[in-house]
Write an enzyme that holds these catalytic residues in place. Structure first.
Site, PDB file in Angstrom:
ATOM      1  N   HIS A 226      80.596  58.396 -13.751  1.00 22.60           N
ATOM      2  CA  HIS A 226      79.467  58.269 -12.815  1.00 22.60           C
ATOM      3  C   HIS A 226      79.624  57.043 -11.914  1.00 22.60           C
ATOM      4  O   HIS A 226      78.623  56.458 -11.485  1.00 22.60           O
ATOM      5  CB  HIS A 226      78.144  58.230 -13.596  1.00 22.60           C
ATOM      6  CG  HIS A 226      78.037  57.102 -14.591  1.00 22.60           C
ATOM      7  ND1 HIS A 226      77.464  57.253 -15.843  1.00 22.60           N
ATOM      8  CD2 HIS A 226      78.422  55.796 -14.526  1.00 22.60           C
ATOM      9  CE1 HIS A 226      77.502  56.094 -16.494  1.00 22.60           C
ATOM     10  NE2 HIS A 226      78.077  55.200 -15.708  1.00 22.60           N
TER      11      HIS A 226
ATOM     12  N   HIS B 246      86.918  51.770 -18.986  1.00 24.11           N
ATOM     13  CA  HIS B 246      86.725  50.779 -17.924  1.00 24.11           C
ATOM     14  C   HIS B 246      86.053  49.527 -18.455  1.00 24.11           C
ATOM     15  O   HIS B 246      85.304  49.565 -19.417  1.00 24.11           O
ATOM     16  CB  HIS B 246      85.967  51.332 -16.712  1.00 24.11           C
ATOM     17  CG  HIS B 246      84.553  51.787 -16.902  1.00 24.11           C
ATOM     18  ND1 HIS B 246      84.183  52.790 -17.754  1.00 24.11           N
ATOM     19  CD2 HIS B 246      83.400  51.394 -16.286  1.00 24.11           C
ATOM     20  CE1 HIS B 246      82.881  53.008 -17.655  1.00 24.11           C
ATOM     21  NE2 HIS B 246      82.379  52.160 -16.787  1.00 24.11           N
TER      22      HIS B 246
ATOM     23  N   HIS C 161      71.482  51.584 -16.380  1.00 21.85           N
ATOM     24  CA  HIS C 161      72.211  50.344 -16.060  1.00 21.85           C
ATOM     25  C   HIS C 161      71.274  49.247 -15.551  1.00 21.85           C
ATOM     26  O   HIS C 161      71.611  48.532 -14.605  1.00 21.85           O
ATOM     27  CB  HIS C 161      73.270  50.608 -14.999  1.00 21.85           C
ATOM     28  CG  HIS C 161      74.346  51.573 -15.377  1.00 21.85           C
ATOM     29  ND1 HIS C 161      74.140  52.925 -15.487  1.00 21.85           N
ATOM     30  CD2 HIS C 161      75.653  51.384 -15.667  1.00 21.85           C
ATOM     31  CE1 HIS C 161      75.276  53.522 -15.818  1.00 21.85           C
ATOM     32  NE2 HIS C 161      76.203  52.608 -15.935  1.00 21.85           N
TER      33      HIS C 161
ATOM     34  N   GLU D 253      80.781  53.896 -22.737  1.00 22.28           N
ATOM     35  CA  GLU D 253      79.935  54.999 -22.228  1.00 22.28           C
ATOM     36  C   GLU D 253      80.400  56.364 -22.732  1.00 22.28           C
ATOM     37  O   GLU D 253      79.660  57.347 -22.627  1.00 22.28           O
ATOM     38  CB  GLU D 253      79.938  54.994 -20.689  1.00 22.28           C
ATOM     39  CG  GLU D 253      79.176  53.822 -20.105  1.00 22.28           C
ATOM     40  CD  GLU D 253      79.276  53.735 -18.584  1.00 22.28           C
ATOM     41  OE1 GLU D 253      78.503  52.975 -18.006  1.00 22.28           O
ATOM     42  OE2 GLU D 253      80.132  54.425 -17.972  1.00 22.28           O
TER      43      GLU D 253
HETATM   44  C1  DHB Z   1      81.733  51.182 -12.308  1.00 24.63           C
HETATM   45  C2  DHB Z   1      81.727  52.116 -13.340  1.00 24.63           C
HETATM   46  C3  DHB Z   1      80.525  52.457 -13.968  1.00 24.63           C
HETATM   47  O1  DHB Z   1      80.423  53.338 -15.007  1.00 24.63           O
HETATM   48  C4  DHB Z   1      79.331  51.875 -13.558  1.00 24.63           C
HETATM   49  O2  DHB Z   1      78.192  52.253 -14.145  1.00 24.63           O
HETATM   50  C5  DHB Z   1      79.339  50.939 -12.535  1.00 24.63           C
HETATM   51  C6  DHB Z   1      80.550  50.589 -11.914  1.00 24.63           C
HETATM   52  C7  DHB Z   1      83.012  50.822 -11.607  1.00 24.63           C
HETATM   53  O3  DHB Z   1      84.109  51.162 -12.053  1.00 24.63           O
HETATM   54  O4  DHB Z   1      82.917  50.195 -10.534  1.00 24.63           O
HETATM   55 FE    FE Z   2      78.388  53.142 -15.950  1.00 23.84          FE
END
Ligand code: DHB
Ligand code: FE
Length: 286
Positions: free
Chosen positions: A12, A193, A59, A240
């Site tokens: 997302h 990530h 978030h 996540e």
């Molecule tokens: C990013 C990824 C995410 O899941 C999020 O909620 C906010 C930013 C990113 O990779 O920039």
């Molecule tokens: Fe996220």
């Protein structure tokens, strides 16, 4: 009985929302990613869901670090979107499947899940980016929603077994719902990530592949790592994937086939992935 037609698990990343707003779908960097959603949309055209049960993490838009439910289920008539700071245009609201939400809440509390029930709830990019990818030209969203927020932000986080069990309890709730809706389950976020600190930009292809390869037939494999192990493997936001695990639980024990999968790295700091699983339940025709 409601029909659970399948699941869409997808990243997302807010940058996707910005790329949509700027019309960059055919840009060489973005095209392979957006092309990965063509089969998702074809599948949606075929299964025509009425309701999305979305497992996602907030978030900081609706919940903040001071008050963070582990599991929260929306029971609102409609859900507005807002931008918590990414600069993505605000989307149209999503109608709630309110009676189904209360049914899910009743069922979860009777199965010992002490969830937070929310009669008002704002949805952030974790729902709206996947919705925009699935229905890019919608003037009104063609589905109603039951949003289920899982805390992947403020430690201690729930463990993967509990998220799988939550999903399975939601599956039992959906199967005991008398309505005839066709339901798609969503799990959003991930895959690997990390946005902050010395490991910012951390991506783990091997772990992501392990998740994509096992989710359909061996979801327990994803519970073999603790939540803190997942943080180590996949990054502090890669956790996540708990939303994907819960979504897989909500498909139940029925046989599944994989409709499509795309793995595209990186988008922003994230290994972006989408995977659609379809249940082999009785034919669902209008
Ligand atoms: C990013 C990824 C995410 O899941 C999020 O909620 C906010 C930013 C990113 O990779 O920039
Ligand atoms: Fe996220």
């Amino acid at each position: 009985m409601a029909q659970i037609v399948g699941s869409i698990c997808t990243s997302h990343v807010p940058a996707i929302g910005n790329a949509i707003a700027r019309g960059l779908q055919n840009d060489p960097y973005w095209k392979p990613f957006f092309d990965g959603f063509a089969p998702v949309r074809q599948w949606l055209d075929r299964v025509r869901p009425d309701v999305v049960v979305a497992f996602y993490n907030d978030h900081g838009l609706n919940f903040f670090l001071d008050k963070m439910p582990t599991f929260a289920v929306g029971a609102a008539p409609a859900y507005s979107n807002d931008d918590e700071g990414w600069g993505i245009p605000v989307s149209i609201p999503v109608d709630g499947a309110q009676a189904l939400s209360w049914h899910v809440i009743e069922a979860l509390v009777s199965s010992d899940f002490d969830i937070t029930m929310c009669q008002e709830m704002l949805l952030d990019h974790a729902v709206m980016v996947p919705f925009q990818l699935c229905w890019p030209s919608a003037q009104t969203w063609p589905v109603r929603i039951v949003p289920i927020a899982i805390n992947t932000v403020q430690h201690p986080l729930p463990n993967p077994q509990r998220c799988l069990a939550l999903g399975r309890a939601v599956n039992r709730a959906l199967r005991s719902w008398a309505g005839g809706e066709r339901i798609v389950v969503m799990g959003t976020g991930g895959l690997s990530h990390q946005l902050e600190g010395r490991r910012a930009g951390h991506i783990n292809k091997d772990y992501d592949r392990f998740c994509l390869d096992n989710l359909k037939d061996h979801p327990e494999a994803l519970t073999s790592h603790s939540t803190l192990d997942i943080v180590e493997l996949a990054g502090s936001q890669g956790v996540e994937v708990l939303n994907w695990i819960a979504a897989r639980g909500a498909l139940g024990d029925t046989a599944l086939s994989e409709v499509t999968r795309t793995y595209h790295i990186p988008i922003s700091n994230t290994a972006a992935a989408v995977q659609v699983l379809e249940t082999r339940e009785p034919a669902y025709s209008r």
